[in-house]
Design an enzyme around this catalytic site. Structure first.
Site, PDB file in Angstrom:
ATOM      1  N   LYS A  47      57.494 126.310 129.690  1.00 31.39           N
ATOM      2  CA  LYS A  47      58.707 126.137 130.500  1.00 31.39           C
ATOM      3  C   LYS A  47      59.286 124.735 130.322  1.00 31.39           C
ATOM      4  O   LYS A  47      60.493 124.572 130.103  1.00 31.39           O
ATOM      5  CB  LYS A  47      58.408 126.400 131.973  1.00 31.39           C
ATOM      6  CG  LYS A  47      59.640 126.312 132.868  1.00 31.39           C
ATOM      7  CD  LYS A  47      59.327 126.722 134.291  1.00 31.39           C
ATOM      8  CE  LYS A  47      58.523 125.671 135.014  1.00 31.39           C
ATOM      9  NZ  LYS A  47      58.329 125.974 136.451  1.00 31.39           N
TER      10      LYS A  47
ATOM     11  N   ASP B 213      61.754 129.788 135.369  1.00 33.21           N
ATOM     12  CA  ASP B 213      61.133 129.319 136.604  1.00 33.21           C
ATOM     13  C   ASP B 213      61.293 130.408 137.655  1.00 33.21           C
ATOM     14  O   ASP B 213      61.709 131.538 137.349  1.00 33.21           O
ATOM     15  CB  ASP B 213      61.749 127.992 137.047  1.00 33.21           C
ATOM     16  CG  ASP B 213      63.219 128.134 137.463  1.00 33.21           C
ATOM     17  OD1 ASP B 213      63.793 129.245 137.325  1.00 33.21           O
ATOM     18  OD2 ASP B 213      63.785 127.136 137.940  1.00 33.21           O
TER      19      ASP B 213
END
Length: 214
Positions: free
Chosen positions: A124, A142
């Site tokens: 991420k 997210d």
């Protein structure tokens, strides 16, 4: 979880996002690729507002990996004590800074694999840096992106990897570069986890979310 929307519907959704804000920006303050990498690494389990508050003075003093090494772990901790998991994050930032100095001449690499090899940098974080700094169509999934992807049917999936692949596969090419920010901002301010603001949602008529609110 909604079913996968058609290409036409997804195109309509992102056309509206584009009309509202053609070039959405991330909300983490930074001055270069290195400070962006540090800010994103610090933002895990923390808010962008909290990270920006902690890094304001830090980034006025530190803008390169070598400057971070000169500051040292305790010096870094003094700046980021208000951020969750600050001790572990400080260790990782110092370690990744050493690697950048030793192996990358102090530069942040533009490879996902290279970024993910750094301490405290997961997929991420790597995707955020690739998208925000290098302009690559990477999708950092997210909690906001995961929620919006599933509620809307833009990118349904039971885990972040499935959602990421769906984003890559189904978002039309013209919208790929900014898709991450449109989705995260939509999830942060409109399609919130609790009490989503469906009444002012610009894509309400296109969204299959069953629990729409007034």
């Amino acid at each position: 979880m909604a079913t996968q929307l058609s290409y036409h519907m997804i195109h309509q959704i992102f056309s509206r996002f584009h009309a509202l804000e053609a070039t959405p920006k991330g909300e983490l303050d930074h001055v270069n690729a290195y400070t962006l990498l540090v800010a994103v690494a610090l933002s895990a389990q923390a808010t962008d507002v909290g990270v920006n508050r902690a890094t304001r003075a830090l980034f006025a003093q530190v803008q390169t990996p070598q400057q971070m090494l000169d500051l040292g772990e305790e010096g870094l901790i003094a700046h980021i004590r208000t951020i969750g998991l600050f001790r572990n994050k400080a260790k990782n930032v110092i370690r990744l800074s050493r690697i950048l100095v030793d192996d990358y001449a102090g530069e942040v690499p533009s490879s996902r694999a290279a970024l993910q090899s750094l301490p405290g940098v997961g997929r991420k974080t790597a995707n955020v840096v690739l998208q925000m700094w290098f302009g690559l169509p990477a999708h950092a999934v997210d909690t906001h992106v995961f929620r919006v992807g599933n509620r809307t049917g833009i990118a349904p999936g039971k885990d972040v990897e499935v959602v990421e692949r769906a984003l890559e596969d189904h978002i039309p090419a013209p919208f790929q570069q900014h898709a991450h920010h449109w989705l995260i901002l939509h999830g942060r301010y409109i399609c919130t986890a609790r009490n989503p603001k469906c009444g002012i949602c610009p894509i309400r008529d296109l969204c299959p979310f069953e629990e729409k609110t007034a």
